[in-house]
Design a protein around this motif. Sequence first.
Motif: not given
Length: 425
Positions: A196, A326, A192-193, A204, A190, A330
């Motif tokens: 993203l 990702g 990374s936040l 997101t 995934p 989330t």
Amino acid sequence: MISVLSSVWALLLGIVLIMLGNGMHFTLIGLRGGIEGFGAAELAIVTSGYFLGFLSGARLTPLMIQRVGHVRVFAALGSFMSAGLIALPLLTEPWAWTILRIIVGFCMSGIYVAAESWLNAAATNETRGKVLSAYMIAQTLGIIGAQYLLTLGDAATSALFIGASILVSISFAPILLSAAQVPVVQVAKPMSLLALFKGSPLGTVGIFLLGSVYATQSGMGAVYGSQIGLSADQISLFIAMLFAGALALQYPIGWLSDRIDRRGLILGASALGAVACAAGWTIGGLWPLMAAAFVAGGVTTPLYALFLAYTNDMLSSDDMPAASGGLVFTFGLGAIVGPLITGWAMRALEPAAFWLVLCVTFAAIATYAAYRMTQRATLPAEATESYLAVLPTTSAVAVEAAAEWAAENAEAQSEAEDERKDEAG
């Protein structure tokens, strides 16, 4: 379409049976929890436990499959899930249910990964879109059908839990017997936040908030119904309406998605969801409640696919697999948090706070979508990826496959349009 279904009907049958069993157990938690006297906050923790397990399974199952293979992992997870469902009426304590729900969620996530890998391997580039659409319809029909099965028994006994366990157990037969080819699971790590969020802030934030909405609807809906005094049959109808709405609104929202600014559509769908939840909060009566559930549930699933499509529009094709993982992660985080907030609100205020939390969350999505429309120019429709209905219950395998199909289909449509223009010129 018939020729496509003939090659994957056994897999789809297995999916329907899985969703019948899993859909029964979701509603049963709220029904039996009410009978046992569990509070909203306790059942919220139990609900979040499922999504915690689901999120963990999505990360770990591909590694397990790479080590010991599809069949062994599939059989092991199926056995544990079936045992967990049977154990629920035997250990009627909130702490025990939380542990069991973590196990069931972990197993269900792994089962999705394995089943979707087989389904994806059975499809070709030409049939993948139709196969995925049939898969989503099979899942939704399974969940709706599960609510009818709940009317055939009494949640105060073990019969319905045993029935759910049986359905999950027999679902493995058509899948395993039909899956001659053992596919390779390749789920991208995934994104990374932070990466993203930089690529798609709306995708997101929106999918995190939508995770909260979906988990609250599917996990706390029966709790709400139980606490306001609905009968078991009425609660089953209430949950069925949430998913029937999704089945009815998926196509029109998807059709609009390929023709107008997706951020505007996200804004409109979220606002519609907020209005429906406000009506559910303020208007009394059984049928207005059912109508509110139909609309609120109806926009939730299409919004999930919208956020996936919009995020893919903002990223390069090379980043799509990682972004899909990702987004699924989330969404899972939001699904863990949502029921906890809702359970606290229902305990501190009143059961109708179920609708209040949903209304505020939908409104937050709409507000943020309106803000993002002022920060980034609108992409022309011909520059966007194709929309494909993807359910929130799917794993990263189906999400990645859908993203790949959407990119290929959009490219094919663009080439066909260019050819028509050349011929016309």
